[in-house]
Write an enzyme that holds these catalytic residues in place. Structure first.
Site, PDB file in Angstrom:
ATOM      1  N   GLY A 181     -23.314  29.058   8.839  1.00 56.78           N
ATOM      2  CA  GLY A 181     -24.063  27.870   8.441  1.00 56.78           C
ATOM      3  C   GLY A 181     -25.103  28.192   7.397  1.00 56.78           C
ATOM      4  N   GLY A 236     -21.816  30.814  16.138  1.00 55.20           N
ATOM      5  CA  GLY A 236     -21.384  30.611  14.769  1.00 55.20           C
ATOM      6  C   GLY A 236     -20.655  29.293  14.641  1.00 55.20           C
ATOM      7  N   ASP A 238     -16.836  27.026  13.416  1.00 53.32           N
ATOM      8  CA  ASP A 238     -15.425  26.938  13.801  1.00 53.32           C
ATOM      9  C   ASP A 238     -14.632  28.135  13.283  1.00 53.32           C
ATOM     10  OD1 ASP A 238     -15.957  24.494  15.008  1.00 53.32           O
ATOM     11  OD2 ASP A 238     -15.475  23.347  13.206  1.00 53.32           O
ATOM     12  N   PHE A 240     -15.681  31.178  12.701  1.00 49.11           N
ATOM     13  CA  PHE A 240     -16.017  32.385  13.460  1.00 49.11           C
ATOM     14  C   PHE A 240     -15.324  32.368  14.817  1.00 49.11           C
ATOM     15  CE2 PHE A 240     -19.334  34.970  15.830  1.00 49.11           C
ATOM     16  CZ  PHE A 240     -18.922  36.178  15.285  1.00 49.11           C
ATOM     17  N   ASN A 242     -12.522  30.901  15.359  1.00 45.03           N
ATOM     18  CA  ASN A 242     -11.124  31.155  15.035  1.00 45.03           C
ATOM     19  C   ASN A 242     -10.864  32.654  14.911  1.00 45.03           C
ATOM     20  OD1 ASN A 242      -9.027  31.672  12.639  1.00 45.03           O
ATOM     21  ND2 ASN A 242      -8.452  29.784  13.684  1.00 45.03           N
ATOM     22  N   SER A 340     -21.347  25.228   9.802  1.00 51.45           N
ATOM     23  CA  SER A 340     -21.568  24.151   8.848  1.00 51.45           C
ATOM     24  C   SER A 340     -21.022  22.819   9.343  1.00 51.45           C
ATOM     25  CB  SER A 340     -20.906  24.504   7.510  1.00 51.45           C
ATOM     26  OG  SER A 340     -21.439  25.703   6.989  1.00 51.45           O
TER      27      SER A 340
END
Length: 621
Positions: A181, A236, A238, A240, A242, A340
């Site tokens: 982010g 973190g 999405d 991270f 993943n 983000s």
């Protein structure tokens, strides 16, 4: 204690212990509750309850000769269930702690008048926002008594009850992405870490040093090592999460591959050896350069352990149901949002809030989540098929979605605003890509289509529904709680069925998307597909065909509007399916898997229902 049915009272304490038949024990004491006054606190089998000892004649306060009733006391909860309590602790009488539950009046009987020489214990819980029930905030009740042993007895009793709560984690592996982010990953973890300490949860924290660091740790960790943890947390976004998910599944999940695009085997002369995803035989090519994809890996060819490849026209199918349960069925994943977009957190907890997510984890909430297995197909110089396997938990997108991620990588210094800037640049270019998409027909599409000479065209808008017909996924969702008819480590039965019908759509597309969940986020309040479910075994295939600039802008504005209907356009195809294939023709874009880039000319994907579990309870709608 209870003797022959009687209750022994000692001062202001009464106890009823568990008898030989295992009946519920009860403990009661007269204590002082901060902001309320003297109460009778009772320990029940499922929680705590209390009742004020002040009558209406004595209750209240006087300011400037006007008597006020303590309305605050009536607003406070008079019962707490243990499922909502995450910690209890004795506090030093010399330490003044302000309650997180700000319910006190400044002028009010019982507030502070009994603190002299008082010992206290704190019961930590949470409260839901009245305007946003999915948003949880910390709350605490401070009880006091002049007898320290009485306070310690209550702490011990409550801790005994909390230890019986099922599913709460004791040991967690935590990955912190310091650059997620706006670069606040480390600060966000430091904000929630004291809550985990208060709940007596042991955490091993790894602050990642490079791209692919978490992937490497999860891949190299032995099952014995992972068995020592109750869960793995990602601090973190999405992407991270993943990375962690792929590190876990790439070396452990074994299941048949999804069907190959039909033209792929035809180009090889149909003489290829069969394949099944075998993590034990896979060679990983990890690239630690931040400009390259740290997660791309290729499965090595293993001529002894594969079932036959399947194509999306039904040929070359030999169904080999390989079941290899993941080694740690109780291992759950959790996400502390610091990215983000944080679409996965919003879809699974209903709020993009680190405190809310931390409480879901600490209280041991459990929610099953579908995961898509995405396979890139290519051939080696010796004409052998070489699949590359990736997993996605929220979304896979091509065209516009991939171009935005690619463009945004140039502007990471902008933080989350880079997506708006990159999205505007990509939109203005208005690029479309020629491709062929195959997808497995499901019963809902069969029933809603008009059977004429062109089945594919008749189903273009078969799944478009009025907003009133939407079945939104939420906590205790009936759709997700329906027991699956197949194992989470097997291909969905419809894929391998001889009666499976594959349909195709070919043309120029602005984007091709596969939503595994609704993907709600701050830019799209209803998500890409408002009624997509978290664990129903389906993905939602969204094909946005080439169209005039103005119409595409209209579609995007509908996505950004609460209550919009972005699927109600003639150039939008929406298909609910457990699997699809993709073949690029001509100029190519790149795939976006949960925010991570994935290059693929030929690709296929399938959904595994409830493959993993999260520390979450679902959004309250």
């Amino acid at each position: 204690m209870e003797i022959n049915g009687s209750v022994y009272n000692s001062g202001n304490i009464s106890q009823r212990n568990v008898d030989a038949e295992g009946q519920t024990s009860v403990l009661s004491s007269n204590l002082f509750l901060d902001h309320v006054g003297e109460v009778t606190l009772t320990l029940n089998s499922d929680g705590l309850s209390w009742k004020s000892l002040y009558s209406l004649d004595n209750d209240g306060s006087t300011c400037l000769g006007i008597k006020f009733l303590p309305r605050v006391a009536t607003k406070m909860a008079t019962k707490l269930t243990f499922s909502d309590v995450y910690a209890v602790e004795i506090i030093d009488s010399d330490v003044i702690l302000e309650s997180d539950l700000t319910l006190a009046a400044e002028c009010f009987v019982g507030n502070g008048s009994h603190d002299s020489g008082m010992n206290h214990f704190m019961v930590h819980t949470f409260q839901k926002s009245k305007s946003q029930p999915c948003l949880w905030s910390l709350a605490v009740y401070k009880f006091g008594n002049k007898d320290l042993q009485t306070c310690q007895m209550w702490v011990n009793k409550i801790n005994d009850s909390l230890s019986k709560e099922v599913g709460r984690p004791k040991n967690l592996l935590v990955f912190v992405h310091p650059m997620s982010g706006k670069g606040n990953g480390r600060r966000i973890w430091e904000t929630v870490a004291p809550i985990f300490s208060r709940a007596k949860i042991n955490t091993k924290v790894i602050v990642t040093q490079r791209a692919g660091h978490a992937f490497d740790v999860m891949t190299s960790a032995t099952n014995e090592e992972l068995n020592s943890y109750d869960g793995v947390l990602a601090v973190g976004g999405d992407g991270f999460f993943n990375e962690i998910l792929n590190g876990f599944l790439s070396s452990r999940h074994k299941a048949p591959f999804p069907p190959i695009p039909s033209d792929f085997l035809d180009a090889l002369g149909n003489n290829s050896n069969p394949l099944v995803n075998d993590p034990n035989g896979a060679d990983s090519e990890i690239h630690n350069n931040i400009e390259s994809d740290p997660l791309l890996s290729s499965s090595a060819h293993n001529e002894s352990g594969f079932s036959h490849l399947r194509t999306n026209d039904g040929s070359h199918i030999e169904d080999q149901q390989i079941e290899n349960p993941l080694p740690n069925q109780r291992l759950r994943f959790g996400i502390i949002p610091a990215g983000s977009t944080d679409a996965i957190v919003i879809c699974t907890t209903g709020a993009r809030d680190p405190i809310t997510s931390a409480l879901h984890i600490i209280l041991g909430k459990k929610l099953c989540l579908d995961v898509a297995q995405v396979v890139r197909w290519k051939t080696t110089s010796t004409s052998k098929i070489e699949p590359c396997v990736r997993y996605a938990a929220s979304f896979a997108g091509y065209g516009f979605y991939g171009d935005v991620i690619t463009e945004s990588e140039k502007y990471r210094w902008m933080g989350p605003k880079r997506y708006d800037y990159a999205g505007t640049k990509v939109f203005l270019k208005h690029r479309s890509y020629e491709a062929e998409v195959g997808y497995l027909e499901v019963e809902s599409e069969k029933d809603s289509s008009i059977l004429d000479g062109s089945r594919m065209l008749s189903r273009v808008r078969s799944l478009k529904r009025k907003k009133s017909e939407r079945n939104i996924c939420q906590a205790n969702c009936d759709v997700c709680n329906t027991k699956p008819v197949y194992s989470s480590t097997r291909s969905p039965p419809a894929i391998s069925s001889p009666e499976a019908r594959w349909l195709k759509s070919k043309g120029r597309f602005l984007s091709v998307g596969a939503a595994i969940m609704s993907n709600r986020n701050e830019r799209a309040p209803d998500g890409l597909v408002a009624d997509a479910h978290l664990s129903d075994g389906f993905l939602h295939l969204l094909l946005i065909k080439d169209c005039p600039h103005a119409l595409y802008l209209w579609h995007l504005t509908q996505l950004a509007r609460k209550g919009g209907n972005p699927l109600n356009f003639d150039f939008v195809e929406h298909h609910k399916t457990p699997a699809f294939t993709f073949t690029s023709i001509g100029k190519e874009s790149i795939w976006n898997l949960d925010g991570e880039l994935f290059q693929a000319h030929k690709l296929s994907a399938q959904v595994f229902r409830g493959l993993i579990c999260l520390f979450a309870s679902g959004p309250e709608v």
